[in-house]
Scaffold this motif. Sequence first.
Motif, short mmCIF file in Angstrom:
data_model
loop_
_atom_site.label_atom_id
_atom_site.label_comp_id
_atom_site.label_asym_id
_atom_site.label_seq_id
_atom_site.Cartn_x
_atom_site.Cartn_y
_atom_site.Cartn_z
N SER A 237 0.86 -1.18 0.00
CA SER A 237 0.00 0.00 0.00
C SER A 237 0.89 1.23 0.00
CB SER A 237 -0.89 0.00 1.25
OG SER A 237 -1.73 1.12 1.24
N VAL A 238 0.85 2.00 -1.07
CA VAL A 238 1.74 3.15 -1.18
C VAL A 238 0.99 4.45 -1.36
CG1 VAL A 238 3.67 1.82 -2.07
CG2 VAL A 238 1.99 2.74 -3.66
N THR A 239 -0.33 4.42 -1.27
CA THR A 239 -1.13 5.64 -1.37
C THR A 239 -2.05 5.70 -0.17
OG1 THR A 239 -1.00 5.60 -3.78
CG2 THR A 239 -2.69 6.97 -2.81
N GLU A 240 -1.61 6.40 0.84
CA GLU A 240 -2.33 6.51 2.10
C GLU A 240 -2.23 7.94 2.60
OE1 GLU A 240 -3.99 4.03 3.31
OE2 GLU A 240 -3.21 2.35 2.16
N SER A 241 -2.91 8.23 3.67
CA SER A 241 -2.81 9.49 4.41
C SER A 241 -3.05 10.73 3.56
CB SER A 241 -1.41 9.60 5.04
OG SER A 241 -1.08 8.46 5.73
N PRO A 242 -4.08 10.79 2.72
CA PRO A 242 -4.28 12.02 1.95
C PRO A 242 -4.65 13.18 2.86
CG PRO A 242 -6.19 10.59 1.74
CD PRO A 242 -5.16 9.81 2.51
N PHE A 243 -4.01 14.28 2.64
CA PHE A 243 -4.28 15.48 3.43
C PHE A 243 -4.04 16.68 2.52
CE2 PHE A 243 -3.79 18.93 6.28
CZ PHE A 243 -4.51 18.62 7.41
N VAL A 244 -5.04 17.53 2.35
CA VAL A 244 -4.96 18.64 1.41
C VAL A 244 -4.97 19.96 2.17
CG1 VAL A 244 -6.04 19.81 -0.55
CG2 VAL A 244 -6.03 17.30 -0.43
N VAL A 245 -4.01 20.83 1.82
CA VAL A 245 -3.92 22.17 2.39
C VAL A 245 -4.17 23.18 1.28
CG1 VAL A 245 -2.44 23.85 3.53
CG2 VAL A 245 -2.27 21.43 4.13
N ALA A 246 -5.07 24.10 1.51
CA ALA A 246 -5.33 25.20 0.57
C ALA A 246 -4.61 26.44 1.08
CB ALA A 246 -6.82 25.47 0.46
N ARG A 247 -3.71 26.97 0.24
CA ARG A 247 -2.90 28.11 0.69
C ARG A 247 -2.41 28.91 -0.50
NH1 ARG A 247 2.52 29.19 1.72
NH2 ARG A 247 2.94 30.46 3.57
#
Length: 687
Positions: A237-247
């Motif tokens: 599993s190599v696609t985990e922990s998505p977290f998006v920052v808008a800046r």
Amino acid sequence: MHPISRRGLLRAAGAGALVLPLAGRTAPAASADATGPHPWVGAGPFTHVYDPSTTRRRYLNDHTLVRAGDRWHLFSIVGDSAPPGQAPDSAAEVSLAHASASSPAGPWSSQPDALTVDPSYFGEEHLWAPHVVESGGVHWMFYAAGGRTGAAINAATSTSADLSTWTRLPSGPLFRGTAARDPMVLRIGAEWVMYYTELSAPGGHHQVCYRRSTDLLTWGDGGVAFADAATAADGVSVTESPFVVARDGWYHLFLGPRNGYEGTDVLASRDPFRFSLDDRAGHVPGHAVEVVTDGQQWWASAAGWFRRGLYLAPLDWRSTPPPWQSPDNPVAAPDVRGRLNVLALDAADRSMLRRVQTDPDTDTWSDWEVFGTPAGAVPALGRNTDGRLEVFSLAPDGANLHHRIQRTDGSWTDWEVFGGPAGAAPAVARNADGRLEVFAPAPDGALLARRRQTSPGSTTWDDWDPDFSGPVGAPPVVAANADGRLEVFVLAPGGTALLHRWQTSAGGAWSAWEHFGTPAGAAPRVSRDGTGRLNVTAIAPSGTAAFHRRQSVPNGGWDAWQPLLGWSTAAPLTIAGADGRLEALTLSPGGERLAHRWQSAPAGTWAPADVSGEDFGEPGLPLAGTPSAAADSTGRLHVFAVTEDGRLRTRVQDRPSGGWRPWAAFGDRPVAALRPVAALRPGAPMP
């Protein structure tokens, strides 16, 4: 259908919340007139700020931080730690821990668990990856659950001021999926957007998907924000922990595990629904990374199976890419007089330090001396045909490479600019005709450039060849075949593959790039054994195991990949002893176990057979990275390792190809650990 478990996916990441200083604050949409290059992201050292352990050692994993009133709250997966070098059973993750503090840096106070698994609630079997947002005075917690009826994204709400009481939605899961997990919710304009990980189909590609909602309860159909080349069929599993920052008109997607279990890549896009590996915007050396701001300071938080709780680091929004670190720390090689030279960076200001072995027979050493100004990475060493060393250093901002050359009498020239910009200290090797060649990535990894001496031992160099390679995902490694032909190995962007290229004749032209392996978790390493065969080591994308591949014959083709060692932070170090047998060392995530295997004969089988290997480290002294090693003029191997707190330790063979003496201190000057954790003290002050 049974959901795909963390263990089955080699699950190694988490999701969480963008926490802004005011509850319910909306992330702005990207401005239409925003121009210029995207910001890059880096992070300072992580500090341990909260340990959930009480009567037994416990870990946190996927977590979220949220502010309610004047208190900060942490919600997280929690579980009992496994022995060093082993992963816990993710199926036992059945509760969500809760702690509170006056600031993200702590001190944190443990609270009763926020939720425990409820099998009667639509078949819940686990509780993973909580994420909390506030809307209209109600806090919503989204989490991954599921059971025999499929993976699910569930929600619970809280109206209590201290966020101590949570009630699951009576309507049940918000939606189900093939392997839906790690929800993260961000307000963009008039909508809520949920990012989560999913598979394109059973056994299909890993993806970051998204859904939209206006009320946090009803979510639309899923779309794909990012598609990975890796598949569940790869067993990782190599696609985990998505977290998006808008800046500032950009959306930054934090995604892990990359570069091993404890690593997170950052991708940038103007469009919050489209991200690509072509848009790399940095790296944060932590697991399950969350991003949080108190309105003045940005922070990255991290947690994972192999650590004791929550870690926090200052997040660095920057105009230039952060440099890659060198694979070896420290770096060591014999000089023109046959004496080992060891170079490291000072812990305080990263100035370059050097120690010299003054007497190999008694293994005595000089004091540390300042050998260069502050550097962006541990330097690289090249050795000319007459034994003179050449040191290559990366400027702190990657603006240039510098080098310094040893004279035949053992003295050194002044430092000179060598070229740049570069993203890492270069890989260095000696060609068949005696000329040194260096290979350096651009700061953003967009290309790999090559440069070589005009003649053996010369102080002049040809111009850079910037077209040696296209994009790379890590610094290269290079080694000489038995006949002198150089061979270069690189990690493709995003760890999608290993590639290699070699000289078709000694000192001659180069082959085209060819695939050398499937997705990998970090840059490979390469060494040559006593038979002249090259040996390459690499780790699985999440660091779950280490593998090796060797030439079938010297200068020839390659055998198949074979397992070598277990959980690894990076590709194992291999080095040949005086009799030509390779010794292998790998550090497990968390730094508490240093596994050791060795060949029974040059190019022979590896012993012990158990891939967990012999524990070669010191109890109670976690290491910051995989050790480096070098042989002295007597033929004895020296292993050098940096502890998490910057102490340099060494272990030396008692005789060439023999056993090993105990670990000992190697000087009393702290050196840069260059690892995500700077201190292992709960509640330590932030740097």
